[in-house]
Design an enzyme around this catalytic site. Structure first.
Site, PDB file in Angstrom:
ATOM      1  N   THR A 154      10.833  44.539 -20.079  1.00  0.00           N
ATOM      2  CA  THR A 154      10.452  45.844 -20.656  1.00  0.00           C
ATOM      3  C   THR A 154      11.277  46.031 -21.935  1.00  0.00           C
ATOM      4  O   THR A 154      10.909  45.508 -22.967  1.00  0.00           O
ATOM      5  CB  THR A 154      10.665  47.004 -19.662  1.00  0.00           C
ATOM      6  OG1 THR A 154      11.997  46.990 -19.186  1.00  0.00           O
ATOM      7  CG2 THR A 154       9.703  46.889 -18.489  1.00  0.00           C
TER       8      THR A 154
ATOM      9  N   LYS B 188      14.476  41.107 -14.563  1.00  0.00           N
ATOM     10  CA  LYS B 188      14.349  42.043 -15.679  1.00  0.00           C
ATOM     11  C   LYS B 188      15.334  43.174 -15.420  1.00  0.00           C
ATOM     12  O   LYS B 188      15.591  43.539 -14.260  1.00  0.00           O
ATOM     13  CB  LYS B 188      12.929  42.565 -15.834  1.00  0.00           C
ATOM     14  CG  LYS B 188      12.492  43.485 -14.738  1.00  0.00           C
ATOM     15  CD  LYS B 188      11.879  44.778 -15.209  1.00  0.00           C
ATOM     16  CE  LYS B 188      12.701  45.483 -16.223  1.00  0.00           C
ATOM     17  NZ  LYS B 188      12.656  46.953 -16.101  1.00  0.00           N
TER      18      LYS B 188
ATOM     19  N   THR C  64      17.934  46.591  -6.736  1.00  0.00           N
ATOM     20  CA  THR C  64      17.740  47.160  -8.061  1.00  0.00           C
ATOM     21  C   THR C  64      16.899  46.279  -8.945  1.00  0.00           C
ATOM     22  O   THR C  64      16.773  45.115  -8.703  1.00  0.00           O
ATOM     23  CB  THR C  64      19.078  47.352  -8.754  1.00  0.00           C
ATOM     24  OG1 THR C  64      18.842  48.058  -9.960  1.00  0.00           O
ATOM     25  CG2 THR C  64      19.707  46.037  -9.095  1.00  0.00           C
TER      26      THR C  64
ATOM     27  N   GLU D 253      20.250  48.428 -21.856  1.00  0.00           N
ATOM     28  CA  GLU D 253      19.602  49.064 -23.001  1.00  0.00           C
ATOM     29  C   GLU D 253      20.613  49.434 -24.080  1.00  0.00           C
ATOM     30  O   GLU D 253      21.549  50.191 -23.838  1.00  0.00           O
ATOM     31  CB  GLU D 253      18.805  50.291 -22.559  1.00  0.00           C
ATOM     32  CG  GLU D 253      17.447  49.876 -22.009  1.00  0.00           C
ATOM     33  CD  GLU D 253      16.613  51.032 -21.496  1.00  0.00           C
ATOM     34  OE1 GLU D 253      15.410  50.817 -21.315  1.00  0.00           O
ATOM     35  OE2 GLU D 253      17.163  52.114 -21.269  1.00  0.00           O
TER      36      GLU D 253
ATOM     37  N   ASN E  52      15.890  55.384 -25.570  1.00  0.00           N
ATOM     38  CA  ASN E  52      15.452  56.318 -24.543  1.00  0.00           C
ATOM     39  C   ASN E  52      15.068  57.698 -25.047  1.00  0.00           C
ATOM     40  O   ASN E  52      14.560  58.516 -24.297  1.00  0.00           O
ATOM     41  CB  ASN E  52      16.525  56.427 -23.459  1.00  0.00           C
ATOM     42  CG  ASN E  52      16.562  55.162 -22.645  1.00  0.00           C
ATOM     43  OD1 ASN E  52      15.555  54.805 -22.031  1.00  0.00           O
ATOM     44  ND2 ASN E  52      17.679  54.460 -22.676  1.00  0.00           N
TER      45      ASN E  52
ATOM     46  N   THR F  56       6.631  56.015 -26.608  1.00  0.00           N
ATOM     47  CA  THR F  56       5.766  55.736 -27.766  1.00  0.00           C
ATOM     48  C   THR F  56       6.090  54.382 -28.384  1.00  0.00           C
ATOM     49  O   THR F  56       7.099  53.779 -28.066  1.00  0.00           O
ATOM     50  CB  THR F  56       5.919  56.833 -28.828  1.00  0.00           C
ATOM     51  OG1 THR F  56       7.297  56.950 -29.150  1.00  0.00           O
ATOM     52  CG2 THR F  56       5.370  58.125 -28.296  1.00  0.00           C
TER      53      THR F  56
END
Lengths: 404, 404
Positions: A150, A176, A187, A273, A399, A404
């Protein structure tokens, strides 16, 4: 035991593939992956403890009730969670896959990852399934690892080779990670394959034991996802005598499994992230194992410490603060803290109070991209380790407008 | 009951002051504050539950053991925590203050806020004490509020006026917040004054009860500080009959206190480190009060939701996710979620699944700087509210290099 290439296809009899089928708008991003074993395999899994669960988990749990599976299908770009028709879509996906592979529907593991609450259509699966099955190959681990990404910036694969009963055995996995990572029982998505012969019961025992010290000790952002699962398939093609009880063979398997899971943990945490650094917190000499784990996890989860690490700021007071509110039993006046990287090691706190240290040296250590925060509680003999990453501008950016 | 000006000096007999004494390098930033009551007051306090505790808390607890106090001295710029000579410095500060005010040392509350583990000298206190005491004034609340700020961008003051026994009474407070804010029993620094006559026991009861639904329901970053305390002094100069039991007067006092604490909570949360928005999560119709509180706090603490709110992204799946891992007992299929601001209200999730909504309208609502996340669990009759803020680039910036 050696690390080798091949990911989920390192073990005998496993093939994999990843394609773009149209769930994502961006055609350059793969969004559907398949892992297939030529023989039915013992299967074990652990799932998220989030009460809000992705529809695929419900179907997968049902399918794995007999401890057997032969294929894993997983899409990215849509979590299939909080959708009114989620179960229907997950069920149809499983049926499509079962038909295309000509295996029992009960032998299919279904998984999804991506945005929560976005309607998901069956059409991309229908359209993509023939190509996906046709693409299955023994060097397809790479594209399968890509198909489940992702916000991951790098694919995550690992495999080991080891000997059991004089037979060459393998365990490999793909994962991932990135965001909504704060394991509790299970998780993220991790798919592990092995050619070891092991009963479903012992495979579950190995997995359930292992994750307590591996995947459950990662945190990217404190948010436990709705769709996490770790699945292991072991098809027995290595030819060892089946492991059906504890003992030497089981221990060898556990050790090999742990080599794969720890490597995946480090890959997941280091690619959190927005992350620029992998953080590892090693806690030594705790009164109990639970105290060691609680302290390690609390330090790794502190937003303040994570931001300080991003800034390469040796703000050790935040380590002490996070230990203090962790609820672990510690004697504050015995705590020592060190920061360590490939550039060296520095003591910053002794017996719970600051010591004189070179800010310059500390900066040099903390500017590296793998940082070890070493906490010595000097109050017992238990150790633990947790993995996380720094908190950066990019985490906020990713985040602030994920959809979008 | 009316909100009025005056902060901690709104109540009769209270004076305050804030000066720069040299703890901070920047001479434009005040770093030492004093609040003084002309009469000895009933005193109540709650403290951080962090095992790592600032030295001033140890001294203050000892001094408040008799339920009486007359002055509060607080420095910013240094937390006096994890310092080898911390207790000595806190004790000396108290002695200096006691001498300068000519009151008993036992009547002094000492507090500190700032960096952890940085040596603190007594010289700035010695140098500043005469000026500080000389500056005490009945309109000094403003400068006292400034003297306790760290990364706060605005000072936080509030006061109310109400009637009790036909007497005009007051409660006022100042607070500092910003980072390391995740209350547990008590949090941040909040100093509240009142001219109500109330016994120490009932004052403690009022405070301990109130914080469960106010300060303990804020989170900026999940980090419970080492130095937090809330202190209330009530000097009785309003002339009401002393409140020494539960009853109508106690209830009136509780309500007035709550008006002050909720207003301070909103100020603290809205001025969280780097924040652009105040987030309020209101949970209705939970099975138990504990479930309502757990859900509200979990939503407010989610890094993913906080980042989405910064981006004005109506990513309600993250609200569901945070409810799901909160450990509260909820029926996922009954949950409704609304986003609300002064621009209107929008339903984004009904019965645990997404509904069609105007992204444009949602964006308009979420671009405001006070956002209400309304969660209806439709499964009981308990409600709760929690306060927090968005997660922004500036939070990372502020904390990436806090010490320099």
């Amino acid at each position: 035991m050696n690390y080798i290439d091949g990911g989920v296809c390192a073990a005998k009899g496993f093939k994999a593939a990843g394609i773009h089928c149209g769930i994502r708008k961006n055609k350059d991003k793969k969004d559907l992956s398949l892992i297939y074993s030529e023989a039915e395999a013992s299967a074990a899994a652990v799932y998220t403890t989030n009460l809000v669960k992705g529809a695929p988990l419900v179907i997968t749990k049902e399918h794995l009730s007999d401890g057997k599976a032969q294929a894993i299908i997983c899409n990215s770009g849509n979590a299939n969670t909080c959708n009114a028709n989620g179960l229907e879509i997950a069920d149809k996906t499983s049926k499509l896959c079962s038909k295309a592979l000509n295996i029992s529907e009960k032998d299919i593991v279904v998984a999804s990852t991506g945005v929560i609450g976005l309607p998901l259509e069956i059409e991309p699966f229908e359209k993509g399934m023939p190509e996906l099955v046709k693409s299955l190959s023994s060097d397809g681990s790479d594209s399968a690892a890509q198909g489940i990404m992702t916000t991951d910036t790098v694919k995550k694969e690992v495999a080991v080779e080891f000997e059991l009963d004089g037979k060459i055995c393998h365990i490999g996995g793909i994962a991932k990670g990135s965001g909504m990572i704060h394991p509790n029982m299970a998780t993220m998505l991790v798919f592990i394959t092995s050619d070891v012969s092991i009963s479903s019961e012992m495979l579950q025992k190995a997995l359930s034991g292992d994750i307590q010290n591996t995947f459950n000790m990662i945190s990217i952002d404190g948010d436990t996802s709705t769709n996490d699962m770790v699945v292991v398939l072991a098809n027995g093609l290595a030819g060892n005598s089946e492991i059906n009880a504890e003992g030497e063979s089981f221990n060898i398997f556990m050790k090999a499994l742990n080599s794969v899971t720890v490597a995946l943990c480090r890959k997941i945490a280091g690619d959190g992230e927005g992350a620029t650094k992998l953080l590892e917190c090693k806690v030594n000499n705790a009164k109990t194992l639970s105290d060691a784990k609680t302290v390690a996890k609390s330090v790794i989860c502190s937003s303040l410490l994570k931001a300080a690490m991003f800034g390469a700021d040796a703000n050790w007071g935040r380590v002490l603060c996070a230990i203090g509110y962790s609820k672990a039993q510690v004697d504050v006046n015995k705590i020592d803290v060190y920061f360590k990287s490939c550039k060296g090691e520095i003591l910053v706190c002794k017996n719970g109070a600051g010591v004189d240290f070179s800010e310059e040296k500390a900066k040099e250590i903390l500017l590296e991209n793998e940082i070890l925060i070493l906490v010595d509680l000097n109050d017992g003999e238990y150790s633990s380790c947790a993995w996380g990453c720094d908190l950066t501008y990019d985490y906020v950016k990713i985040n602030g407008d994920y959809r979008t």
